[in-house]
Design an enzyme around this catalytic site. Structure first.
Site, short mmCIF file in Angstrom:
data_model
loop_
_atom_site.label_atom_id
_atom_site.label_comp_id
_atom_site.label_asym_id
_atom_site.label_seq_id
_atom_site.Cartn_x
_atom_site.Cartn_y
_atom_site.Cartn_z
N SER A 27 3.50 17.57 10.26
CA SER A 27 4.38 18.68 10.63
C SER A 27 5.62 18.75 9.77
CB SER A 27 4.77 18.58 12.11
OG SER A 27 3.65 18.80 12.93
N THR A 63 9.43 19.95 13.20
CA THR A 63 9.46 21.40 12.94
C THR A 63 10.85 21.99 13.05
OG1 THR A 63 7.15 21.58 13.62
CG2 THR A 63 8.43 23.62 13.55
N HIS A 72 -3.68 16.72 20.11
CA HIS A 72 -3.82 15.33 19.70
C HIS A 72 -4.54 14.53 20.79
CE1 HIS A 72 -1.67 14.67 15.93
NE2 HIS A 72 -0.68 15.46 16.34
#
Length: 459
Positions: free
Chosen positions: A79, A132, A273
């Site tokens: 990410s 992020t 995940h």
């Protein structure tokens, strides 16, 4: 949901646009880990199981594209690298936060917006220091240095922060849990800079009552770590992603120079995940609800607003179908009440009878085939024997993964990975300049187009 006149205007823009319009208000939504399958299963669940209007807003926007996600050093990005590409228009190595492969700082879209005098905001369901959001207002060679990222935020002059992760800001030794290694109290430093602060679950009511005034700044972190999964949070009173987004709009829209706001649906990634179908669905639906807050604003300011809905990568290798089956039975998911990661994997404590009772009540597994029961018993055997067995299951407990797989397979789906995948991801847009975001693109091109919409150019 989209009005016909907006579709007509969008089509006209596609044919007639000769230069990039410069919207005053820019929303950048990033669904972390949200591939095409995550978008589709959420829509089909909403339509077929929840019996609601099935079309997701993010699947209804008039312009769309497919984007590649690879990083500078691997086809399967993390990410940090993917976020850096989306925030700066440059590829970098996995783990790097808004720095190039040589460690040099990269200018972010949020910083470009600040240079233009626009207000800025970062909203997420993860810790606010997670990769992020971090790539927009921090520069660090290590995404795991969340204390350092928190320190960058104090200096960032971002007008509005909302999410989880206060543990990297509060001073150690106080009432609230802290991960800081020094004596700094970053909450007080925010307050000294004039920020209104909302820290911990008890601050929720004050946050909801707050009516933002022009020129105010705010920092809100409601949990020590991530915000709860939507499926777990149904009975709680913490702000939803939509509510945090709406409050940001209330504040930032008072700036006559406009605003740039990044909103992340971060726990879509976490659920995928953990191979948690229902957790993924509910957090994707919550992300779509947040987009509705921006769309309602767009309807009032259609000539001045750009909404971009992106994803940094796909997570989990979600497959809608497996083996020789030609079915999806999403009704099999309707009685799942809790998340895999945050709740189910804490449920097995060595008492098998209690565990089977728990999954009957909370995971919809009231009856099990002999094969399904055997799989769970084998997982409990492994967990009883090896306390480190989770290392072979992506870091999740064997019992929780066994249940996750049974639920997924009953629904007619499966997973390929506990990590990210290299598949391309969808992009969707509406508003001023949205017609530019079409076709087959790299993730760096998305950032370059947004920069262009602000009158800047990324080299």
């Amino acid at each position: 949901m989209l009005k016909r006149k907006h579709m007509v205007l969008a089509g006209m823009a596609l044919m007639a646009a000769t230069s990039f319009a410069q919207p005053k208000y820019i929303f950048y939504f990033i669904g972390d880990g949200m591939g095409a399958a995550q978008r589709q299963i959420a829509e089909e669940y909403k339509k077929g199981v929840m019996k609601e209007d099935g079309k997701l807003l993010l699947n209804s926007l008039p312009f769309s594209a497919i984007t590649t996600t690879y990083s500078a050093d691997t086809l399967i990005t993390d990410s940090a690298a993917a976020g850096t590409a989306l925030a700066t228009g440059h590829k970098t190595n996995n783990g790097y936060i808004a720095k190039d492969t040589k460690g040099k700082d990269l200018k972010t879209l949020l910083e470009i917006a600040q240079d233009k005098g626009m207000s800025t905001g970062l909203v997420t369901t993860t810790r606010i220091t997670h990769a992020t959001p971090a790539v927009f207002a921090s520069h660090n060679i290590d995404r795991d240095d969340e204390n350092g990222i928190a320190e960058d935020y104090v200096k960032s002059n971002v007008d509005y922060f909302a999410g989880g992760g206060y543990r990297h800001f509060v001073a150690k030794g106080g009432e609230l849990s802290s991960k800081r290694k020094d004596g700094r109290d970053l909450i007080k430093e925010f307050q000294d800079k004039g920020y209104k602060t909302f820290i911990g679950e008890k601050s929720t009511q004050d946050f909801e009552k707050w009516s933002p005034k022009a020129g105010e700044k705010a920092f809100a972190a409601f949990k020590a770590s991530h915000m709860p999964y939507t499926v777990d949070d149904i009975q709680e009173t913490l702000p939803t992603l939509k509510e945090m987004t709406a409050k940001g709009i209330d504040l930032l829209s008072q700036d006559k120079d406009g605003f740039f706001m990044m909103v992340e649906g971060g726990r879509i990634d976490h659920a995928s995940h953990a191979q948690d179908a229902v957790g993924t669905i509910y957090d994707t639906l919550a992300f779509d609800d947040a987009i509705k807050a921006a769309y309602e604003f767009y309807e009032k300011h259609p000539q001045d607003t750009l909404i971009v809905v992106a994803a940094d990568h796909e997570t989990g290798g979600m497959g809608l179908g497996f083996g020789n089956n030609y079915f999806l039975k999403l009704d099999e998911l309707k009685n799942v009440k809790v998340s895999i990661e945050d709740t189910l994997q804490k449920a097995y404590t060595g008492n098998r009878d209690e565990y089977f009772k728990y999954i009957a009540e909370n995971m919809g597994l009231t009856t099990l085939t002999s094969d399904e029961k055997q799989k769970i018993e084998q997982a409990t055997d492994l967990e009883d024997k090896d306390k480190d067995a989770s290392k072979n299951f992506g870091g999740y407990s064997p019992t929780s993964i066994a249940v996750a797989h049974i639920i997924s397979e009953r629904a007619g789906m499966q997973w390929t990975s506990y990590a990210h995948t290299a598949v391309q991801v969808p992009l969707a847009t509406i508003g001023e300049g949205a017609d530019k975001f079409v076709g087959f693109k790299d993730n760096t091109e998305v950032a370059k187009l947004i920069a262009e919409s602000m009158g800047a150019k990324i080299k």
